[in-house]
Motif scaffolding. Structure first.
Motif, PDB file in Angstrom:
ATOM      1  N   GLY A  28     -19.663  28.524  65.451  1.00 59.96           N
ATOM      2  CA  GLY A  28     -18.368  28.093  64.929  1.00 59.96           C
ATOM      3  C   GLY A  28     -18.320  28.141  63.418  1.00 59.96           C
ATOM      4  O   GLY A  28     -19.224  28.669  62.766  1.00 59.96           O
ATOM      5  N   PRO A  29     -17.286  27.553  62.825  1.00 54.57           N
ATOM      6  CA  PRO A  29     -17.121  27.629  61.377  1.00 54.57           C
ATOM      7  C   PRO A  29     -18.194  26.886  60.588  1.00 54.57           C
ATOM      8  O   PRO A  29     -18.437  27.206  59.431  1.00 54.57           O
ATOM      9  N   PRO A  44     -24.438  15.888  75.487  1.00 49.94           N
ATOM     10  CA  PRO A  44     -23.702  17.119  75.197  1.00 49.94           C
ATOM     11  C   PRO A  44     -22.230  17.075  75.577  1.00 49.94           C
ATOM     12  O   PRO A  44     -21.418  17.762  74.955  1.00 49.94           O
ATOM     13  N   GLU A  45     -21.858  16.247  76.545  1.00 52.13           N
ATOM     14  CA  GLU A  45     -20.429  16.146  76.894  1.00 52.13           C
ATOM     15  C   GLU A  45     -19.662  15.523  75.724  1.00 52.13           C
ATOM     16  O   GLU A  45     -18.616  16.036  75.319  1.00 52.13           O
ATOM     17  N   LEU A  46     -20.170  14.424  75.191  1.00 52.07           N
ATOM     18  CA  LEU A  46     -19.560  13.822  74.002  1.00 52.07           C
ATOM     19  C   LEU A  46     -19.634  14.799  72.839  1.00 52.07           C
ATOM     20  O   LEU A  46     -18.658  14.976  72.102  1.00 52.07           O
ATOM     21  N   GLY A  47     -20.783  15.430  72.675  1.00 46.82           N
ATOM     22  CA  GLY A  47     -20.964  16.368  71.570  1.00 46.82           C
ATOM     23  C   GLY A  47     -19.946  17.489  71.577  1.00 46.82           C
ATOM     24  O   GLY A  47     -19.404  17.854  70.529  1.00 46.82           O
ATOM     25  N   GLN A  48     -19.663  18.042  72.761  1.00 43.29           N
ATOM     26  CA  GLN A  48     -18.679  19.131  72.846  1.00 43.29           C
ATOM     27  C   GLN A  48     -17.295  18.642  72.427  1.00 43.29           C
ATOM     28  O   GLN A  48     -16.607  19.302  71.652  1.00 43.29           O
ATOM     29  N   LEU A  49     -16.898  17.506  72.963  1.00 48.54           N
ATOM     30  CA  LEU A  49     -15.576  16.970  72.620  1.00 48.54           C
ATOM     31  C   LEU A  49     -15.488  16.632  71.135  1.00 48.54           C
ATOM     32  O   LEU A  49     -14.503  16.961  70.462  1.00 48.54           O
ATOM     33  N   ALA A  50     -16.524  15.975  70.623  1.00 53.07           N
ATOM     34  CA  ALA A  50     -16.516  15.552  69.222  1.00 53.07           C
ATOM     35  C   ALA A  50     -16.544  16.746  68.275  1.00 53.07           C
ATOM     36  O   ALA A  50     -15.797  16.776  67.286  1.00 53.07           O
ATOM     37  N   GLN A  51     -17.380  17.722  68.552  1.00 54.53           N
ATOM     38  CA  GLN A  51     -17.463  18.847  67.620  1.00 54.53           C
ATOM     39  C   GLN A  51     -16.177  19.670  67.635  1.00 54.53           C
ATOM     40  O   GLN A  51     -15.768  20.193  66.612  1.00 54.53           O
ATOM     41  N   LYS A  52     -15.509  19.751  68.767  1.00 51.95           N
ATOM     42  CA  LYS A  52     -14.221  20.464  68.809  1.00 51.95           C
ATOM     43  C   LYS A  52     -13.156  19.700  68.017  1.00 51.95           C
ATOM     44  O   LYS A  52     -12.365  20.294  67.280  1.00 51.95           O
ATOM     45  N   LEU A  53     -13.139  18.379  68.180  1.00 52.30           N
ATOM     46  CA  LEU A  53     -12.236  17.564  67.372  1.00 52.30           C
ATOM     47  C   LEU A  53     -12.566  17.725  65.894  1.00 52.30           C
ATOM     48  O   LEU A  53     -11.671  17.847  65.052  1.00 52.30           O
ATOM     49  N   GLY A  54     -13.851  17.762  65.586  1.00 50.59           N
ATOM     50  CA  GLY A  54     -14.283  17.919  64.206  1.00 50.59           C
ATOM     51  C   GLY A  54     -13.846  19.231  63.578  1.00 50.59           C
ATOM     52  O   GLY A  54     -13.464  19.270  62.408  1.00 50.59           O
TER      53      GLY A  54
END
Length: 189
Positions: A28-29, A44-54
Motif C-alpha cells: 500500500g501507500p 489480523p482481522e483488526l489489523g486489516q480494518l484499522a490499516q484500511k481506515l488508516g
C-alpha cells in the motif's frame, strides 16, 4: 522499533490472515511496518480494518497534508506517543507546518499560528480532546472552511490516530531509527 511487550513476529510462521495483512500494508501507500502494524499482526482481522481506515484517514480525507499532519501531531501530543510524534513530525514540516509551531505543540504550549486553517484544526482537535466536545464557533468555522464531509473526516482522522497512539503506547513501540524521545516517559505505577 522497540516491542518490549510483543513476541517476536516471524513472517515465515505467519497465518494466511497475517500474510494477507503484511502484503496489504507493504504493497500500500505506506510501504513499511513503521507504526502500530507489528502489534496489529497479532489480530489480523483488526489489523486489516484499522490499516484500511488508516489509509483513508492519512491520504484521502480531503484535508491538505499539512493540516492532516497537524491533527496527527495534536494527537501525538495529547497521548504523548513517542513513535507517532517521531514518524509524523518530519512529514508535517515537509508538508509546510512550521517547525516552530510543531515545537510549541511538543512542549504543550498553545501554538501561534499564522494560517487560520491551522488554527481551526488545532482548536477543533484540542477542544475535542480536552472537553470531549467542540464549540459551536469552532464547528461552524471548520464547516465553513472545509465543508461538512471533511469535518467528518477530521473527526475520523483524530479517532484513528488516537487508536494508533494508544497501540504504540501500550506496546512501548518506537519508530524505526528513533534514538530520542520527544516526551518524558511517565513513571510506572
Amino acid at each position: 522499533m522497540t516491542q518490549a511487550r510483543l513476541p517476536v513476529f516471524d513472517p515465515a510462521h505467519a497465518t494466511p490472515e497475517q500474510k494477507a495483512l503484511l502484503d496489504d500494508i507493504l504493497s500500500g501507500p505506506r510501504g513499511n511496518l513503521n507504526g502500530p502494524f507489528v502489534s496489529w499482526i497479532h489480530s489480523p482481522e483488526l489489523g486489516q480494518l484499522a490499516q484500511k481506515l488508516g489509509v483513508y484517514c492519512r491520504y484521502d480525507t480531503g484535508l491538505p497534508l499539512r493540516l492532516s499532519e497537524l491533527a496527527i501531531l495534536a494527537t501525538a501530543r495529547e497521548w504523548q506517543s513517542q513513535a507517532e510524534w517521531a514518524i509524523h513530525l518530519p512529514i508535517a514540516v515537509d508538508a509546510g507546518l512550521s517547525a516552530e509551531v510543531a515545537e510549541q505543540i511538543r512542549l504543550g504550549q498553545t501554538p501561534v499560528f499564522e494560517k487560520e486553517d491551522e488554527r481551526v484544526v488545532w482548536s477543533f482537535a484540542t477542544e475535542l480532546y480536552h472537553h470531549k466536545r467542540v464549540t459551536d464557533a469552532t464547528y461552524a468555522r471548520a464547516v465553513e472552511l472545509f465543508g461538512l464531509k471533511i469535518v467528518v473526516n477530521l473527526i475520523g482522522l483524530l479517532g484513528y490516530y488516537a487508536l494508533v497512539a494508544m497501540t504504540l503506547n501500550v506496546f512501548g513501540m518506537r519508530a524505526e531509527g528513533q534514538t530520542s524521545l520527544p516526551f518524558p516517559e511517565p513513571p510506572q505505577a
